[in-house]
Each structure stands twice: as C-alpha cells, then as structure tokens.
Design a protein around this motif. Structure first.
Motif, mmCIF file in Angstrom:
data_model
loop_
_atom_site.group_PDB
_atom_site.id
_atom_site.type_symbol
_atom_site.label_atom_id
_atom_site.label_comp_id
_atom_site.label_asym_id
_atom_site.label_seq_id
_atom_site.Cartn_x
_atom_site.Cartn_y
_atom_site.Cartn_z
ATOM 1 N N VAL A 169 0.847 -1.176 -0.140
ATOM 2 C CA VAL A 169 0.141 0.088 -0.152
ATOM 3 C C VAL A 169 0.838 1.278 -0.089
ATOM 4 N N SER A 170 1.820 1.333 0.746
ATOM 5 C CA SER A 170 2.877 2.408 0.818
ATOM 6 C C SER A 170 3.469 2.841 -0.388
ATOM 7 N N ALA A 171 3.695 1.832 -1.238
ATOM 8 C CA ALA A 171 4.511 1.940 -2.322
ATOM 9 C C ALA A 171 3.700 2.769 -3.392
ATOM 10 N N SER A 172 2.409 2.454 -3.244
ATOM 11 C CA SER A 172 1.650 3.071 -4.330
ATOM 12 C C SER A 172 1.212 4.635 -3.981
ATOM 13 N N THR A 173 1.002 4.625 -2.530
ATOM 14 C CA THR A 173 0.710 6.158 -2.094
ATOM 15 C C THR A 173 2.096 6.759 -2.110
ATOM 16 N N LEU A 174 3.235 6.502 -2.095
ATOM 17 C CA LEU A 174 4.185 7.348 -2.132
ATOM 18 C C LEU A 174 4.611 7.456 -3.630
ATOM 19 N N GLY A 175 4.284 6.607 -4.648
ATOM 20 C CA GLY A 175 4.209 7.042 -5.791
ATOM 21 C C GLY A 175 3.408 8.007 -6.321
ATOM 22 N N LEU A 176 2.244 8.085 -5.610
ATOM 23 C CA LEU A 176 1.245 9.181 -5.825
ATOM 24 C C LEU A 176 1.763 10.418 -5.342
ATOM 25 N N ALA A 177 2.056 10.394 -4.030
ATOM 26 C CA ALA A 177 2.567 11.636 -3.505
ATOM 27 C C ALA A 177 3.394 12.483 -4.172
ATOM 28 N N VAL A 178 4.686 11.621 -4.681
ATOM 29 C CA VAL A 178 5.600 12.176 -5.584
ATOM 30 C C VAL A 178 5.150 13.014 -6.785
ATOM 31 N N ALA A 179 4.037 12.007 -7.415
ATOM 32 C CA ALA A 179 3.414 12.646 -8.859
ATOM 33 C C ALA A 179 2.455 13.756 -8.685
ATOM 34 N N VAL A 180 1.888 14.034 -7.467
ATOM 35 C CA VAL A 180 0.771 14.993 -7.753
ATOM 36 C C VAL A 180 1.135 16.471 -8.184
ATOM 37 N N ILE A 181 2.429 16.951 -7.864
ATOM 38 C CA ILE A 181 2.779 18.308 -8.487
ATOM 39 C C ILE A 181 2.994 18.063 -9.589
ATOM 40 N N PRO A 182 3.701 17.126 -10.172
ATOM 41 C CA PRO A 182 4.078 17.057 -11.661
ATOM 42 C C PRO A 182 2.836 17.034 -12.445
ATOM 43 N N TRP A 183 1.753 16.085 -11.967
ATOM 44 C CA TRP A 183 0.405 15.962 -12.648
ATOM 45 C C TRP A 183 -0.172 17.279 -12.668
ATOM 46 N N SER A 184 -0.143 18.295 -11.478
ATOM 47 C CA SER A 184 -0.536 19.511 -11.674
ATOM 48 C C SER A 184 -0.124 20.490 -12.834
ATOM 49 N N VAL A 185 1.231 20.337 -12.862
ATOM 50 C CA VAL A 185 1.994 21.202 -13.979
ATOM 51 C C VAL A 185 1.106 20.640 -15.212
ATOM 52 N N ALA A 186 1.065 19.292 -15.300
ATOM 53 C CA ALA A 186 0.564 18.908 -16.815
ATOM 54 C C ALA A 186 -0.800 19.360 -16.887
ATOM 55 N N ALA A 187 -1.724 19.395 -15.679
ATOM 56 C CA ALA A 187 -2.884 19.663 -15.946
ATOM 57 C C ALA A 187 -3.037 21.158 -16.439
ATOM 58 N N ASP A 188 -2.235 22.252 -15.872
ATOM 59 C CA ASP A 188 -2.254 23.557 -16.284
ATOM 60 C C ASP A 188 -2.037 23.593 -17.664
ATOM 61 N N ARG A 189 -1.280 23.044 -18.291
ATOM 62 C CA ARG A 189 -0.724 22.966 -19.650
ATOM 63 C C ARG A 189 -1.532 22.292 -20.681
ATOM 64 N N PHE A 190 -2.095 21.046 -20.257
ATOM 65 C CA PHE A 190 -3.061 20.245 -21.220
ATOM 66 C C PHE A 190 -4.460 20.024 -20.859
ATOM 67 N N GLY A 191 -4.688 20.417 -19.864
ATOM 68 C CA GLY A 191 -6.177 20.508 -19.282
ATOM 69 C C GLY A 191 -6.436 19.641 -18.428
ATOM 70 N N ARG A 192 -7.556 19.762 -17.575
ATOM 71 C CA ARG A 192 -7.791 18.725 -16.141
ATOM 72 C C ARG A 192 -8.242 17.352 -16.695
ATOM 73 N N ARG A 193 -9.228 17.444 -17.765
ATOM 74 C CA ARG A 193 -9.646 16.201 -18.077
ATOM 75 C C ARG A 193 -8.688 15.384 -18.744
ATOM 76 N N THR A 194 -8.037 15.887 -19.785
ATOM 77 C CA THR A 194 -7.095 15.153 -20.732
ATOM 78 C C THR A 194 -6.124 14.634 -19.682
ATOM 79 N N THR A 195 -5.368 15.410 -18.692
ATOM 80 C CA THR A 195 -4.560 14.742 -17.752
ATOM 81 C C THR A 195 -5.028 13.564 -16.821
ATOM 82 N N MET A 196 -6.378 13.770 -16.284
ATOM 83 C CA MET A 196 -6.723 12.556 -15.700
ATOM 84 C C MET A 196 -6.869 11.444 -16.461
ATOM 85 N N SER A 197 -7.636 11.514 -17.557
ATOM 86 C CA SER A 197 -7.764 10.445 -18.596
ATOM 87 C C SER A 197 -6.349 9.591 -18.831
ATOM 88 N N VAL A 198 -5.354 10.523 -19.078
ATOM 89 C CA VAL A 198 -3.802 9.654 -19.265
ATOM 90 C C VAL A 198 -3.571 8.962 -18.043
#
Length: 400
Positions: free
Chosen positions: A57-86
C-alpha cells in the motif's frame, strides 16, 4: 453572451460531471488499496513481516505523493480532463500487470509506478470540479466526489479480499484492477469538456511562486497537516486491524475480515453530509467535530468484542471521511489567487505522504506494542490534527 459561471445541480452537464468524478474515484482508489484486504496472505505467501507487506500500500501511495505536483503542472498545460484520462488509463494498465510479477521487489516497483500514474486524479479532480461547478455548489459537489473515493476503496478491498481465503490473493488484486478498467471507461465517456479552463505554458519559476505562496499560508499548512496526520492514522488502522483480528483470541477468518471494509460505507454517507453541514454552520466546526468522531471510533476498537470493534471502525471511518471532505474542499477554496491546482496538489502530497510514512511506521508500533499501541498513536494523531486546525484555521475564519 453572459460568462459561464459553472454547472448547477439539475443540469445534465452537472450530473455527468459528478458521475464522471465518482467513477474516476472508483477507478483510482479500488486499485490503490485493493492489496490492503489481502496483506496477511501476501505476507505469508511472500515470507515477509506485516510492516513489509504493508509496503504494498505504501509504495503506491508514495508514488502518488511524488507525482501529484508534476500532474498538476501537466493539468495546467494540457487540461484537467485530459490529464486525468492519461493517468487513470496508464494506472489501470500497470495495475493489471502488477499481480502477475513473481517477487515482492517487482510487485512493490509495479505498485510504485501504478501509484504515480494514479496521482493524476486526486491532483486534479478538485481543481477541475472547482472550475466547472458553480461556486455556490462546490462544497456539496466535492463531498459527492469524496463519496466516490470511498466506494472505490471499498470495492477494491471487497473484490480482492475473498480470493485470499482461497490462497489466490493475486487473482483478487487482478480482479480489482479489471473493475477499475470499467470505471475508467465510464469516466472517459461521462466527463464533460472543460468550459472555464485556460491552458497555461509550463513556467517552473511561476510554479515555484505558486507553491511557495501556499506553503507560506498558515491556513494551508494547517490543512496539509490534516491530510498528513489523519490519513496516516486512517491507513494504519486498516493496514493492521486484519492482522490483529486474525490472531487469538479472535481468530476471525479472512473472508470475514474482508467484510470489515464495509465500514467504508460510513464514509460514503458522512462525506456529502459533512459538505452540506459545512455550508450551514461553517467548515471549521464540522472539521473539528469529524476529527473528534474519528478519535472516538478508534478508541472503541480497544474493547475486546468483535461487534464493538466493528462499530468503532464504522464511527472512525465516518469521522475520517467527514474531515477529509471538508479539508480537501477547503484547500483550493482558500488558496492564494491563481494557485488552486497547486494547493490541491500539496494537500494530496501531504495526504499520501502520511499514508506511506505513517501507514508503514505504525506497523513497527504494532510489532512492538500491539494493537493498543496503534490505537494510542492514532488517537494522538487526531488530537494533533485538531490542535493545528483550531490554532490556524480559526484565525483565518476571523480574518475573513
């Protein structure tokens, strides 16, 4: 033409958006937490200690924690819906492969990648919702999204758990991932196009300024403390309660232990109701009350009765999701101007950092002090979270 002010309840697009985010929550959290239902069997099959098994469980939540900020950057550039879909499609593909690997090391590596991909949904969902829903209905809509996450967390555990009793924990985890594939498809079909999103180029200096603006806000830091402390305690209870009940004097069969995750329905009920109540009496009283309910629930699990333990777990779960619904919705709403996506990302960074760090560390407490030690630690985390909220958020309320 009047400027679009956001979807309102009763409109078809509003219903589609809420349903889409509900299924995104299911697709994310069913696969994120499905191994939690089979941890005792995973530990026995792979020959590892409970704290090591909990790393699934912790490995997946660690990966998620590290990735949330990069995903937010992608969402600002490519859109919320597109980012969540990918993100959700990638995570589902990895999730279908993860239970097929032969060793604990490879399984944990796959779970890390899966969690990083899943980070797209919690990093972006509330920002997407706050942009596309009318401001007067965001709190209630956020509660509905959180309800979807509880159903997802419940579904993943209930699907995976019964297979463990037959010695097929890998089949259970795979079946949960297959369910997520269907939910991901429904999200892609239902999610309406964004109408209030404006793409922004990636500027790292601007990102740094937006992150610092949130990290300098006492109110935001207090909300991040809620995420870290409460989520860490919540995951620890679900990680180790099954180990405790499987041992004497309880000796509860695994298929019954897996049914304990039905306590998640307490969160499904409490999260939208907490949002509605906050709209009437204010966020802070509901946040503090929910945290107190969470603390009372975990203390009930000290009573040596399976019935009382189950009641305590339901109360504990309802309190946690009530607090989470308020804190997660409050975070982008109170963020400095233009930083809502980064505020949500930092919240979920703290949220999943707490899940990873405390969800593992309280396993060491369990090994050394038993269930009573875990309960004492979680109660202390609740008290500390309430103190942070009362100290920082009350000042923010009085200033407004």
């Amino acid at each position: 033409m009047a400027e679009f002010a956001g979807h309102r309840p009763g409109e078809p697009a509003y219903r589609r958006l809420i349903a889409a985010l509900f299924f995104a929550g299911v697709a994310t959290f069913a696969q994120l937490y499905s191994p939690q239902a089979v941890l005792p069997f995973l530990a026995a099959d792979l020959g590892v200690e409970p704290a090591t098994a909990a790393l699934a469980v912790s490995a997946s939540t660690l990966g998620l924690a590290v990735a949330v900020i990069p995903w937010s950057v992608a969402a600002d550039r490519f859109g919320r819906r597109t980012t969540m879909s990918v993100g959700v499609v990638t995570a589902t593909a990895v999730g279908l492969l993860a239970p097929l690997v032969p060793s604990i090391g490879l399984f944990l590596a796959a779970r890390l990648v899966e969690g990083a991909a899943l980070g797209a949904v919690p990093a972006v969902a509330l920002a997407y919702l706050s942009e596309e829903v009318h401001a007067g209905h965001v709190v209630r809509a956020a509660g509905s999204y959180i309800a979807g996450t509880t159903v997802g967390g419940l579904a993943g555990r209930l699907i995976a758990g019964p297979f463990a009793e037959w010695g097929m924990w890998r089949v259970g985890v795979f079946a949960a991932a297959a369910t997520c594939a269907g939910s991901a498809a429904l999200f892609l079909w239902l999610a309406p196009r964004a109408r209030r999103f404006t793409p922004a180029p990636v500027r790292l200096r601007a990102l740094g300024r937006r992150l610092r603006a949130n990290l300098r806000s006492p109110a935001q830091l207090a909300l991040y403390a809620q995420a870290f402390l409460l989520m860490g305690g919540f995951v620890a209870v679900y990680n180790y309660l099954g180990f405790m009940l499987a041992r004497p004097p309880y000796d509860v069969p695994q298929w019954i232990v897996s049914l304990l995750f039905l306590a998640y329905l307490g969160g499904t009920v409490s999260s939208p109701r907490a949002g509605a109540l906050a709209g009437r009496i204010g966020r802070l009283p509901v946040l503090l009350g929910s945290t107190a309910v969470m603390g009372a629930g975990v203390l009930l699990t000290l009573v040596p009765s399976v019935v009382v333990i189950v009641v305590g777990l339901v109360v504990f779960t309802a309190g946690f999701f009530g607090a989470h619904a308020i804190a997660s919705g409050w975070t982008p709403a109170s963020a400095p101007a233009g930083t809502a996506a980064q505020a949500s990302s930092l919240y979920y960074l703290a949220y999943y950092a707490g899940s990873s760090a405390l969800g593992w560390a309280l396993g060491l407490v369990f090994a050394g002090s038993g269930w009573a030690g875990v309960v004492g630690a979680v109660a202390a985390l609740c008290a500390l979270a309430a103190w942070c909220a009362a100290a920082a958020l009350r000042r923010g309320v009085s200033r407004r």
